[in-house]
Design an enzyme around this catalytic site. Sequence first.
Site, PDB file in Angstrom:
ATOM      1  N   LYS A   1       0.457  -5.714  10.535  1.00 44.54           N
ATOM      2  CA  LYS A   1       1.011  -4.639  11.324  1.00 44.54           C
ATOM      3  C   LYS A   1       0.274  -4.325  12.316  1.00 44.54           C
ATOM      4  O   LYS A   1       0.709  -4.153  13.528  1.00 44.54           O
ATOM      5  CB  LYS A   1       1.360  -3.482  10.311  1.00 44.54           C
ATOM      6  CG  LYS A   1       2.060  -2.281  11.147  1.00 44.54           C
ATOM      7  CD  LYS A   1       2.277  -1.065  10.423  1.00 44.54           C
ATOM      8  CE  LYS A   1       2.829   0.059  11.210  1.00 44.54           C
ATOM      9  NZ  LYS A   1       3.307   1.122   9.962  1.00 44.54           N
ATOM     10  N   GLN A   2      -1.012  -4.058  12.105  1.00 51.19           N
ATOM     11  CA  GLN A   2      -1.862  -3.557  13.224  1.00 51.19           C
ATOM     12  C   GLN A   2      -3.333  -3.954  13.082  1.00 51.19           C
ATOM     13  O   GLN A   2      -3.572  -4.569  11.775  1.00 51.19           O
ATOM     14  CB  GLN A   2      -1.749  -1.955  13.219  1.00 51.19           C
ATOM     15  CG  GLN A   2      -2.391  -1.366  11.914  1.00 51.19           C
ATOM     16  CD  GLN A   2      -1.793   0.100  11.921  1.00 51.19           C
ATOM     17  OE1 GLN A   2      -0.485   0.414  11.385  1.00 51.19           O
ATOM     18  NE2 GLN A   2      -2.813   0.963  12.221  1.00 51.19           N
TER      19      GLN A   2
ATOM     20  N   GLU B   1      -0.683  -1.670   7.233  1.00 51.46           N
ATOM     21  CA  GLU B   1       0.171  -1.407   5.893  1.00 51.46           C
ATOM     22  C   GLU B   1       1.344  -2.237   5.238  1.00 51.46           C
ATOM     23  O   GLU B   1       1.860  -2.012   4.498  1.00 51.46           O
ATOM     24  CB  GLU B   1       0.965   0.176   6.568  1.00 51.46           C
ATOM     25  CG  GLU B   1      -0.165   0.944   6.646  1.00 51.46           C
ATOM     26  CD  GLU B   1       0.619   2.295   7.506  1.00 51.46           C
ATOM     27  OE1 GLU B   1       1.664   2.171   8.152  1.00 51.46           O
ATOM     28  OE2 GLU B   1       0.233   3.445   6.924  1.00 51.46           O
TER      29      GLU B   1
ATOM     30  N   TRP C   1      -5.261   9.780  10.083  1.00 52.28           N
ATOM     31  CA  TRP C   1      -6.539   9.369  10.462  1.00 52.28           C
ATOM     32  C   TRP C   1      -6.436   9.105  12.050  1.00 52.28           C
ATOM     33  O   TRP C   1      -7.510   8.937  12.455  1.00 52.28           O
ATOM     34  CB  TRP C   1      -6.914   7.903   9.665  1.00 52.28           C
ATOM     35  CG  TRP C   1      -6.111   6.569  10.008  1.00 52.28           C
ATOM     36  CD1 TRP C   1      -4.908   6.647  10.175  1.00 52.28           C
ATOM     37  CD2 TRP C   1      -6.404   5.439  10.442  1.00 52.28           C
ATOM     38  NE1 TRP C   1      -4.476   5.287  10.624  1.00 52.28           N
ATOM     39  CE2 TRP C   1      -5.497   4.518  10.772  1.00 52.28           C
ATOM     40  CE3 TRP C   1      -7.803   5.062  10.602  1.00 52.28           C
ATOM     41  CZ2 TRP C   1      -5.467   3.211  11.235  1.00 52.28           C
ATOM     42  CZ3 TRP C   1      -7.976   3.616  10.962  1.00 52.28           C
ATOM     43  CH2 TRP C   1      -6.794   2.749  11.071  1.00 52.28           C
ATOM     44  N   ASP C   2      -5.115   9.228  12.511  1.00 48.09           N
ATOM     45  CA  ASP C   2      -5.045   9.107  14.062  1.00 48.09           C
ATOM     46  C   ASP C   2      -6.141   9.845  14.817  1.00 48.09           C
ATOM     47  O   ASP C   2      -6.620   9.544  15.680  1.00 48.09           O
ATOM     48  CB  ASP C   2      -3.825   9.310  14.366  1.00 48.09           C
ATOM     49  CG  ASP C   2      -2.764   8.520  13.627  1.00 48.09           C
ATOM     50  OD1 ASP C   2      -2.872   8.013  12.498  1.00 48.09           O
ATOM     51  OD2 ASP C   2      -1.442   8.377  14.328  1.00 48.09           O
TER      52      ASP C   2
HETATM   53  O1  IFM Z   1      -1.636   6.555  10.743  1.00 51.58           O
HETATM   54  C1  IFM Z   1      -0.609   5.455  11.337  1.00 51.58           C
HETATM   55  C2  IFM Z   1      -0.647   4.429  10.564  1.00 51.58           C
HETATM   56  O2  IFM Z   1      -1.899   3.807  10.601  1.00 51.58           O
HETATM   57  C3  IFM Z   1       0.326   3.492  11.002  1.00 51.58           C
HETATM   58  N1  IFM Z   1       1.430   4.139  10.709  1.00 51.58           N
HETATM   59  C4  IFM Z   1       1.725   5.173  11.531  1.00 51.58           C
HETATM   60  C5  IFM Z   1       0.555   6.265  11.359  1.00 51.58           C
HETATM   61  C6  IFM Z   1       0.762   7.467  12.176  1.00 51.58           C
HETATM   62  O3  IFM Z   1       0.645   7.150  13.434  1.00 51.58           O
END
Ligand code: IFM
Length: 718
Positions: A570-571, A465, A323-324
């Site tokens: 995580k994010q 995640e 999805w990046d």
């Molecule tokens: O798409 C990301 C995910 O959101 C977090 N782990 C790494 C992936 C690739 O950059």
Amino acid sequence: MDKIIYDNGYDRKAYAALGNRFLIGNGLVGIRGTLEEYTADLLPAINLAGVYDKVENFREPVNLPNALYSYIKVDGNNYRLPDLKPASHKISLDYGHGIFMRSSSWTCPRGNICLETRRIASMDDVNLIVMELKVSADFHAEAEIYTGIDTDIWDLNGRHLEDFSIINEDIIHYEARTHEEGIRVVMDETIEAASDCEITSVREDGRYLHRISFITRPGEAFRIVKYISFDTSKTAADPVCSSADVLKRSITLGYEEVMDRHMSVWDRLWDNADVEIKGNDEANTALNYSLYHLMSIAPRHADNLSIPARGLSGQTYRGAVFWDTEMFMLDFFIFTEPDTARKLIKYRIDTLPGAMKKAAHYGYKGAFYAWESQEGGFDACSDYNVIDVFTGRPMRTYFKDKQVHISAAIVYGLCRYLDWTGDMSLLDDGGAEMIMQCALFYLSILVKSIFNDYYEIRDVIGPDEYHERVNNNVYTNRMAKYVFEKAAKILREGYLDISDSERDSLIEGFEDGAKHILIKKPDENGIIPQFDGYEQLEDASLADVRSRLLNDKEYWGGAYGVASDTRIIKQADVVTMLNLFADDYSLDTISRNWSYYEPRTEHGSSLSAGMYSLLACKIGNPGMAWPFFLKSARADLSEKGKEWAGLLYIGGTHPAAAGAAYMIAVEGFAGLSVKNGELTCNPSLPKEIEEISFKIFYKQQQYSIRVSHDSYSIDEIN
Ligand code: IFM
């Protein structure tokens, strides 16, 4: 400002980081910024886009043999790194023109010896790599250059190129086949050298080389040019012929012309892409360096490729598209290279059958896109994505099965493209079908309890995640609602060739989904819980959670990760949702959530900082945005990125962070948006910068935009 970065002095340990930082690429290949004499243990790679191969359980992109391999001998002694400490050493990247340069010197009893190289992955002819190599000494000596193809390839998992054959003559001709599908891979290499030398062919283990013997002359460098061409049966009917043609053509053109053509493509691209940040050179360099990465890896040459999460820096993350691309990189291309943006979206449209197959596999309708997409939409994500540091065993992770938000990201990307370019032809070209299939997928995963009048989405993983298999992740549900709304709209507008009754029933289903899906509301403190039960998790601090780690490489999430039972994420997750749907919330709610979630975010993904920065701009706090901007823009300039998830190597470049840096500058600091069909800016410049200027395309018209703290201008470019 010159677009150049340097690394002065030699540190053997830096080979992995410098390989990423000094990468060059042209969308078809990425060439790591490693030294010419480096062997596979020091991670050189010519990473090829779009050709994947599976050995045992690992399917990853193919690295070509290292046709840049070269070293020198003077007076019978090898002068190469890391073996012999240099007197001076510097590598540079002209990121304005995608040129890697190296200069190393050694001192020996008779004087000084110097090696200089320059290399490009041609932007003009993407199947061509060219390198110039110069040797000089301030004394007369017998010298040799060894240069050719090293067939010992750095592969993360397995030997992908098999049964190779090689002809080691004036042209070194290499042919091999991939393990899984037998795709033919061809590479040719030849050199041009001055006439006062002797050239013979030699072999050193897996290295097939020209040995060029000459006498050094003080004050005069001995120079060779290496031309390297390659192709595969994936794209060429006869890769032997097409590689040979590229080689012939480039030799006929000659080094200067090849370089000129390459550089003019870069000049053209920069003319549209350059962002000038006045008042802060560090930020200006970091941002434009980030854009360089995006420009180097964009597959302009192809119709069936997108951009992998680690760009073309190696085989990490299986060279797959995440999805990046849609959520972090696409805006840059929409604004500066709309034709390239179209290709990136077309890749998703073309991989719709793969997404429908995946949905069917899980018993759903519609399109569930690959979490880690390779060709044809094949999901390369493994069921066991992380290797446990303690047991060495693969851990079951659910990224592939449960990150259902991926399909919405793709719809979001397409709609962004439509809104900004006005190119509705993509809807007829499969885009409308794609939106509808994604909406059907979300419809088919909705769950309704007999006690409630709303729909839920259960058992998912959101952007964070670390918390797997949660219910009603607010980001996921809000994105599903967005997809329902878009699908209902395109159906109402008459896209898709279906019967009226089918249309009506789909619209009814999607509108019902949009209306009744549960979007968790802010609690009494204004905080939106990330998912059901999030607020009941332990509210440990980030420092506490970090202190519980028993091993640096330990994975924080999954079944028993240190973060899994805590509120540490995580994010950016809720914060990502707020960025996309800021208009649905008051500034107060947005601020509260920013302040609540930021200290609880590990920023374990390079995607995270950008979302915090963008949202800080939206709430008029560029001071808070600034460090996160620098973090995103410097993701590949610094060495701070995570290299391990458990025992899984995840090193490489970070194009999503690069894309986020662009979004922060243009949509955050400059506050560019469209209001009532008109471009407008809402400056939110941090005190560290004076002015920001750039060009963008909007509905096929290009504009020049200049934004300072208290004014802005938007001018059409004719
Ligand atoms: O798409 C990301 C995910 O959101 C977090 N782990 C790494 C992936 C690739 O950059």
